[in-house]
Design an enzyme around this catalytic site. Structure first.
Site, PDB file in Angstrom:
ATOM      1  N   THR A  62       0.855  -1.180   0.000  1.00 38.66           N
ATOM      2  CA  THR A  62       0.000   0.000   0.000  1.00 38.66           C
ATOM      3  C   THR A  62       0.893   1.232   0.000  1.00 38.66           C
ATOM      4  O   THR A  62       1.537   1.541   1.007  1.00 38.66           O
ATOM      5  CB  THR A  62      -0.948  -0.004   1.212  1.00 38.66           C
ATOM      6  OG1 THR A  62      -1.730  -1.203   1.188  1.00 38.66           O
ATOM      7  CG2 THR A  62      -1.878   1.194   1.173  1.00 38.66           C
ATOM      8  N   GLY A 106      -9.684   1.634  -2.891  1.00 34.82           N
ATOM      9  CA  GLY A 106      -8.233   1.597  -3.032  1.00 34.82           C
ATOM     10  C   GLY A 106      -7.613   0.816  -1.888  1.00 34.82           C
ATOM     11  O   GLY A 106      -8.196  -0.153  -1.394  1.00 34.82           O
ATOM     12  N   GLU A 107      -6.410   1.214  -1.481  1.00 38.82           N
ATOM     13  CA  GLU A 107      -5.656   0.599  -0.371  1.00 38.82           C
ATOM     14  C   GLU A 107      -5.117  -0.791  -0.722  1.00 38.82           C
ATOM     15  O   GLU A 107      -4.231  -1.289  -0.054  1.00 38.82           O
ATOM     16  CB  GLU A 107      -6.508   0.477   0.900  1.00 38.82           C
ATOM     17  CG  GLU A 107      -7.054   1.769   1.442  1.00 38.82           C
ATOM     18  CD  GLU A 107      -7.862   1.582   2.722  1.00 38.82           C
ATOM     19  OE1 GLU A 107      -7.889   0.446   3.271  1.00 38.82           O
ATOM     20  OE2 GLU A 107      -8.480   2.562   3.178  1.00 38.82           O
ATOM     21  N   GLY A 108      -5.668  -1.439  -1.758  1.00 39.33           N
ATOM     22  CA  GLY A 108      -5.343  -2.831  -2.062  1.00 39.33           C
ATOM     23  C   GLY A 108      -6.478  -3.762  -1.696  1.00 39.33           C
ATOM     24  O   GLY A 108      -6.320  -4.986  -1.721  1.00 39.33           O
ATOM     25  N   ASP A 122      -3.015   1.683  -2.867  1.00 38.21           N
ATOM     26  CA  ASP A 122      -2.610   3.092  -2.860  1.00 38.21           C
ATOM     27  C   ASP A 122      -3.323   3.867  -1.770  1.00 38.21           C
ATOM     28  O   ASP A 122      -4.358   3.449  -1.257  1.00 38.21           O
ATOM     29  CB  ASP A 122      -2.973   3.738  -4.200  1.00 38.21           C
ATOM     30  CG  ASP A 122      -4.489   3.887  -4.342  1.00 38.21           C
ATOM     31  OD1 ASP A 122      -5.011   4.980  -4.037  1.00 38.21           O
ATOM     32  OD2 ASP A 122      -5.168   2.918  -4.723  1.00 38.21           O
TER      33      ASP A 122
END
Length: 353
Positions: free
Chosen positions: A64, A317-319, A175
């Site tokens: 991340t 997001g974040e993965g 991200d």
């Protein structure tokens, strides 16, 4: 630039089941032909990258990457910039959505500061690959220098190499960065040579006035900087972000070491577009987890020739999407390596092959 060039020179083309051994193994299992659908496809991709049917997944890692964007000054985000640093702290404390889903699938989250706009407090759960204190405002000039763009890509490659000795079988990309849908939309518009209006979405929930402003800002950034669509590093430098460069580097570094990459959403795929434009052989190492609710993501996946595994209307997001996608790959690989054949199960084979 040396690391990037060396990495590109070692990326091999992936041949999908070149000798047919994966297909033969699935054919021998006590199931109707093709009945596992995309799980069989995922196992085939994974085994092809790894070089054979005797493959395992023991080490799952989700990277991340965080970075800030000077274009936030233009009012293109519903959230203030300090949220990036606050969320980085949340990641390292294990309280974010990606931490929950990573625990759910047995993956490790690696949190990286690629360019947060403040000096984040040191933390044993945080890697520092800081290129700068956020990018510059791309609406008035280049987001970064070309040298910084290369450094951001190489930071992603370094992350792969640093984690190799601890074991990596598959990675997920994630991200964090307030305003990062703005550079991602710009990257898509330039590399895909598409109209800005058609690729830009509402991000984290902009109202209509702010959304229209976002479109104007992206058009201004492209007009001001004139990024070269045939030079992906120039595009990254002029309208990109440090974490997007890092994501591109993750894709390149993983491909260099024959590690499959599970993409997350819009921002992760923007990084993948940069990586693919730098070295097209990266493409076969990429798997699309989901299609984001963010407008341009479907267009990005089409450019890469990827069909997402699922559509859950996610856009965090974040993965998070990558985590769920990795679990499906692992399920496919376990089916490939643990199922019984018709003979082993004592089940009659079909009359028609």
């Amino acid at each position: 630039m040396k690391l990037l060039k060396r990495t590109m020179g070692h990326i091999e083309e992936v041949l999908i089941d070149p000798h047919g051994e994966i297909a033969s193994k699935f054919k021998a299992f006590a199931i109707p032909k093709g009945s596992l659908g995309r799980l069989e496809e995922l196992a085939t991709i994974y085994a092809s990258i790894k070089g054979g049917v005797n493959c395992k997944i023991n080490h799952k890692k989700i990277f991340t990457l965080a970075g800030d964007h000077g274009v936030v000054e233009e009012g293109v985000s519903a959230f203030p910039q300090q949220v990036t640093e606050q969320m980085v702290r949340n990641f390292t404390e294990g309280g974010a959505a990606i931490n929950v889903l990573a625990r759910h699938i047995g993956a490790r989250v690696i949190v990286v500061d690629c360019g947060v706009a403040s000096q984040v407090e040191k933390n044993p759960y945080l890697k520092i690959k800081k290129i700068g204190l956020g990018t510059k405002n791309m609406a008035v000039g280049p987001a970064m220098s070309k040298e910084e763009a290369v450094r951001s890509i190489e930071a992603g490659i370094e992350l792969i190499e640093e984690e190799l000795e601890k074991g990596i079988d598959i990675i997920g990309t994630g991200d964090m960065g307030i305003a990062n849908t703005t550079p991602s939309s710009a990257i898509l518009a330039v590399l895909g040579q598409m109209d800005v209006d058609s690729v830009t979405g509402h991000g984290t929930g902009l109202d209509e006035e702010s959304f229209r402003r976002k479109i104007r800002v992206i058009k201004k950034a492209i007009d001001t900087n004139q990024p070269n669509p045939h030079d992906p590093i120039d595009v990254l430098a002029k309208v990109g972000g440090y974490e997007i460069g890092g994501l591109a580097g993750l894709c390149l570094g993983a491909a260099r070491y024959r590690i499959p990459v599970m993409l997350d959403g819009f921002i992760s795929t923007a990084g993948a577009l940069i990586a693919h434009a730098i070295e097209p052989k990266v493409n076969k190492y990429l798997i699309a987890s989901h299609v984001s609710a963010e407008k341009g993501h479907r267009m990005m996946l089409k450019l890469l020739g990827k069909i997402p595994l699922f559509d859950l209307n996610m856009r965090l997001g974040e993965g998070t999407g990558a985590a769920l996608g990795m679990s499906l790959v692992e399920a496919g690989v376990k089916l490939l390596t643990e199922m019984a054949t018709f003979h082993e199960a004592g089940v009659s084979e079909p009359h028609i092959q």
